[in-house]
Design an enzyme around this catalytic site. Structure first.
Site, PDB file in Angstrom:
ATOM      1  N   GLY A  80       0.797  -1.224   0.000  1.00 54.36           N
ATOM      2  CA  GLY A  80       0.000   0.000   0.000  1.00 54.36           C
ATOM      3  C   GLY A  80       0.825   1.267   0.000  1.00 54.36           C
ATOM      4  O   GLY A  80       1.937   1.301  -0.529  1.00 54.36           O
ATOM      5  N   GLY A  81       0.278   2.312   0.591  1.00 52.59           N
ATOM      6  CA  GLY A  81       0.935   3.614   0.622  1.00 52.59           C
ATOM      7  C   GLY A  81       0.602   4.463  -0.586  1.00 52.59           C
ATOM      8  O   GLY A  81       1.261   5.474  -0.832  1.00 52.59           O
ATOM      9  N   GLU A  82      -0.436   4.080  -1.341  1.00 53.99           N
ATOM     10  CA  GLU A  82      -0.734   4.796  -2.586  1.00 53.99           C
ATOM     11  C   GLU A  82      -1.681   5.972  -2.389  1.00 53.99           C
ATOM     12  O   GLU A  82      -2.032   6.653  -3.353  1.00 53.99           O
ATOM     13  CB  GLU A  82      -1.326   3.830  -3.617  1.00 53.99           C
ATOM     14  CG  GLU A  82      -0.271   2.909  -4.204  1.00 53.99           C
ATOM     15  CD  GLU A  82      -0.692   1.453  -4.192  1.00 53.99           C
ATOM     16  OE1 GLU A  82      -1.313   1.024  -3.213  1.00 53.99           O
ATOM     17  OE2 GLU A  82      -0.375   0.754  -5.160  1.00 53.99           O
ATOM     18  N   TYR A 142       8.567  -2.619  -7.490  1.00 57.51           N
ATOM     19  CA  TYR A 142       7.915  -2.155  -8.717  1.00 57.51           C
ATOM     20  C   TYR A 142       8.899  -1.528  -9.715  1.00 57.51           C
ATOM     21  O   TYR A 142       8.703  -1.576 -10.908  1.00 57.51           O
ATOM     22  CB  TYR A 142       6.913  -1.063  -8.356  1.00 57.51           C
ATOM     23  CG  TYR A 142       5.460  -1.472  -8.269  1.00 57.51           C
ATOM     24  CD1 TYR A 142       5.081  -2.745  -7.870  1.00 57.51           C
ATOM     25  CD2 TYR A 142       4.452  -0.557  -8.571  1.00 57.51           C
ATOM     26  CE1 TYR A 142       3.750  -3.096  -7.760  1.00 57.51           C
ATOM     27  CE2 TYR A 142       3.113  -0.893  -8.467  1.00 57.51           C
ATOM     28  CZ  TYR A 142       2.769  -2.163  -8.058  1.00 57.51           C
ATOM     29  OH  TYR A 142       1.447  -2.485  -7.962  1.00 57.51           O
ATOM     30  N   ARG A 175       1.784   3.258 -12.150  1.00 59.25           N
ATOM     31  CA  ARG A 175       2.682   3.314 -10.984  1.00 59.25           C
ATOM     32  C   ARG A 175       4.068   2.753 -11.298  1.00 59.25           C
ATOM     33  O   ARG A 175       4.944   2.728 -10.445  1.00 59.25           O
ATOM     34  CB  ARG A 175       2.078   2.525  -9.821  1.00 59.25           C
ATOM     35  CG  ARG A 175       0.831   3.126  -9.235  1.00 59.25           C
ATOM     36  CD  ARG A 175       0.084   2.115  -8.380  1.00 59.25           C
ATOM     37  NE  ARG A 175      -0.523   1.078  -9.210  1.00 59.25           N
ATOM     38  CZ  ARG A 175      -1.189   0.016  -8.719  1.00 59.25           C
ATOM     39  NH1 ARG A 175      -1.302  -0.145  -7.421  1.00 59.25           N
ATOM     40  NH2 ARG A 175      -1.727  -0.878  -9.533  1.00 59.25           N
ATOM     41  N   HIS A 207       4.503  -7.563 -12.226  1.00 55.09           N
ATOM     42  CA  HIS A 207       3.188  -7.009 -11.907  1.00 55.09           C
ATOM     43  C   HIS A 207       2.583  -6.417 -13.176  1.00 55.09           C
ATOM     44  O   HIS A 207       3.208  -5.581 -13.827  1.00 55.09           O
ATOM     45  CB  HIS A 207       3.344  -5.921 -10.836  1.00 55.09           C
ATOM     46  CG  HIS A 207       2.191  -4.954 -10.765  1.00 55.09           C
ATOM     47  ND1 HIS A 207       1.246  -5.004  -9.769  1.00 55.09           N
ATOM     48  CD2 HIS A 207       1.853  -3.912 -11.567  1.00 55.09           C
ATOM     49  CE1 HIS A 207       0.372  -4.027  -9.971  1.00 55.09           C
ATOM     50  NE2 HIS A 207       0.704  -3.350 -11.052  1.00 55.09           N
ATOM     51  N   HIS A 236      -1.249 -11.025 -11.707  1.00 52.53           N
ATOM     52  CA  HIS A 236      -2.496 -10.227 -11.822  1.00 52.53           C
ATOM     53  C   HIS A 236      -3.084 -10.357 -13.236  1.00 52.53           C
ATOM     54  O   HIS A 236      -3.735  -9.427 -13.716  1.00 52.53           O
ATOM     55  CB  HIS A 236      -2.274  -8.728 -11.525  1.00 52.53           C
ATOM     56  CG  HIS A 236      -1.463  -8.416 -10.306  1.00 52.53           C
ATOM     57  ND1 HIS A 236      -1.574  -9.116  -9.133  1.00 52.53           N
ATOM     58  CD2 HIS A 236      -0.523  -7.456 -10.063  1.00 52.53           C
ATOM     59  CE1 HIS A 236      -0.740  -8.603  -8.228  1.00 52.53           C
ATOM     60  NE2 HIS A 236      -0.091  -7.604  -8.775  1.00 52.53           N
ATOM     61  N   ARG A 239      -6.842  -9.478 -14.213  1.00 47.03           N
ATOM     62  CA  ARG A 239      -7.448  -8.193 -13.865  1.00 47.03           C
ATOM     63  C   ARG A 239      -8.202  -7.565 -15.034  1.00 47.03           C
ATOM     64  O   ARG A 239      -9.032  -6.681 -14.823  1.00 47.03           O
ATOM     65  CB  ARG A 239      -6.390  -7.237 -13.319  1.00 47.03           C
ATOM     66  CG  ARG A 239      -5.408  -6.704 -14.359  1.00 47.03           C
ATOM     67  CD  ARG A 239      -4.329  -5.871 -13.708  1.00 47.03           C
ATOM     68  NE  ARG A 239      -4.904  -4.815 -12.876  1.00 47.03           N
ATOM     69  CZ  ARG A 239      -4.262  -4.259 -11.832  1.00 47.03           C
ATOM     70  NH1 ARG A 239      -3.054  -4.655 -11.510  1.00 47.03           N
ATOM     71  NH2 ARG A 239      -4.829  -3.310 -11.152  1.00 47.03           N
ATOM     72  N   ASP A 295      -1.904 -11.937  -3.026  1.00 46.66           N
ATOM     73  CA  ASP A 295      -1.593 -10.502  -2.855  1.00 46.66           C
ATOM     74  C   ASP A 295      -1.862 -10.061  -1.408  1.00 46.66           C
ATOM     75  O   ASP A 295      -2.162  -8.892  -1.149  1.00 46.66           O
ATOM     76  CB  ASP A 295      -2.387  -9.634  -3.851  1.00 46.66           C
ATOM     77  CG  ASP A 295      -1.616  -8.390  -4.306  1.00 46.66           C
ATOM     78  OD1 ASP A 295      -0.543  -8.121  -3.737  1.00 46.66           O
ATOM     79  OD2 ASP A 295      -2.097  -7.699  -5.209  1.00 46.66           O
TER      80      ASP A 295
HETATM   81 ZN    ZN Z   1       1.149  -6.207  -7.890  1.00 46.44          ZN
END
Ligand code: ZN
Length: 398
Positions: A80-82, A142, A175, A207, A236, A239, A295
């Site tokens: 997180g932290g977004e 990332y 991101r 990702h 993912h 998605r 996740d």
């Molecule tokens: Zn991811």
């Protein structure tokens, strides 16, 4: 008295074993963290006196016994932290994994590989190991160039035992670092060469965001480099529906693709993990080239067109067995469903002794109750969960 402490033996009787393939009713002898013997029916072996004295018998009363689940994508530090610093998710506690039937995790850094880093990840992996879980991780996060411990991601992989590959490197996502083909290929090459040197998985765990470029970068890397397809491991992939079709094509070319067990709303352009896995298995793509991960600890944000978070959820390891239950309810046999959660990740991650119930394997075992929940969970022969309740807890789980 000899002064030598006899190892405690554990006898498991009356287990309906799925190894993942169905073996029928079996008894198992567990010692020193491993499965030492598997016998037909409900009979137990006669142990010599000193071994019998400290032994425990666990009668599973015909419950299904499966290999412990391997969750290949977990934000063990919290992700997180977004949407501001307050949205940094706290670390995931031991029993959140064990009560979900997860006995092995692969931890990683995501969007936030700035305030969090490889040292925190490694410390968290080692803490989980001290608490009895099987825990490995990925180098980097990332972004490109990746966050490293030693200054070089290949050196991290070669010399840090707990790191198995590089990830989760973000592509087709706002991101991400917007990495080019050359940058992605170079990271994959580093992972591959480190894998050759060490015998580790040596994969690039990618990702995938919602971007329309989808998996085109990976398809081009397969066309334009000498790297083996197994090195590229996109996650993912369910998605977006069109992205999932691309993933099936890559699986046919030799990649292993990872489905995420995130919640999917009615009418969303995504497949639930259960839907995606059943579609994958029906597609005729290699059944051993697909995995499902949770996740857990990661933030599951929704973004508006300006790239701002409009809603948020946190991934949970319980989503894996929930997916298994949905697949069983849809009529799929357990033995067809299980490999994506057990033997397939063990093969991809090159974790010998994991993902299977066989003589000599690690005693990572989950007994399912009637409803398909984790009733009893063993990690390397230690009982963590009994009657669905965590009897071993993390250091700060009061
Ligand atoms: Zn991811």
């Amino acid at each position: 008295m000899s002064g030598i402490i006899a190892p405690r033996m554990l006898l498991i009787r009356n287990a309906d074993v799925f190894a993942p393939r169905p073996l029928g009713v079996r008894s198992l002898l567990v010692g020193a963290g491993r499965i030492l013997w598997i016998g037909v029916g409900t009979d137990l072996p006669e142990l010599p006196g000193p071994l019998r004295a400290g032994s425990i018998v666990l009668d599973l009363e015909g419950r299904r016994l499966i290999p412990g689940l391997i969750d290949g994508h977990v934000h063990v530090t919290g992700g997180g932290g977004e949407a501001g610093f307050r949205t940094r998710v706290p670390p995931v506690q031991l029993s959140r994994f064990t009560t979900a039937g997860v006995t092995t995790v692969v931890g990683l850094l995501g969007t936030d590989d700035t305030a969090r880093g490889p040292r925190e990840l490694l410390a968290t992996l080692h803490a989980l190991r001290e608490e009895g879980l099987n825990a490995w991780g990925y180098a980097g996060g990332y972004h490109v160039p990746p966050a490293t411990l030693t200054g070089n991601v290949r050196t991290d992989l070669v010399f840090v035992e707990a790191l198995l590959g590089i990830g989760e490197v973000a592509i087709s996502d706002h991101r991400s670092s917007q990495p080019t083909l050359d940058e992605v290929a170079r990271l994959a090459a580093d992972a591959h060469v480190a894998g050759l040197m060490t015998g580790k998985a040596g994969i690039l765990h990618l990702h995938l965001g919602d971007g329309p470029r989808g998996l085109s970068l990976v398809a081009r890397a397969l066309d334009e480099t000498e790297l083996p397809p197994r090195v590229f491991n996109p996650t993912h992939v369910n998605r977006r529906r069109a992205l999932f079709d691309e993933a099936i094509e890559l699986a046919r070319r030799g990649c292993t693709v990872d489905i995420t067990a995130f919640p999917v709303e009615e009418g969303e352009d995504a497949y639930s993990a259960a839907d995606a896995l059943s579609r994958y298995l029906a597609s005729g793509a290699p059944p051993d080239h697909v995995t499902v991960s949770s996740d857990a600890g990661g933030c599951l944000p929704c973004f508006d067109t300006d790239g701002r978070v409009c809603s948020m959820d946190v991934g949970s390891a319980g989503a894996l067995l929930q997916t298994v239950r949905e697949l069983l309810a849809a009529g799929l046999p357990l033995e067809q469903v299980l490999p994506a959660f057990t033997s397939n990740p063990a093969r991809l991650l090159r974790l010998p002794g994991k993902g299977a119930i066989e003589t000599g394997a690690d005693a990572d075992l989950v007994a399912l109750d009637q409803a398909g929940r984790a009733d009893t969970v063993l990690v390397r022969g230690e009982i963590h969960v009994r009657d669905g309740v965590a009897i071993r807890r993390g250091t700060f789980e009061f």
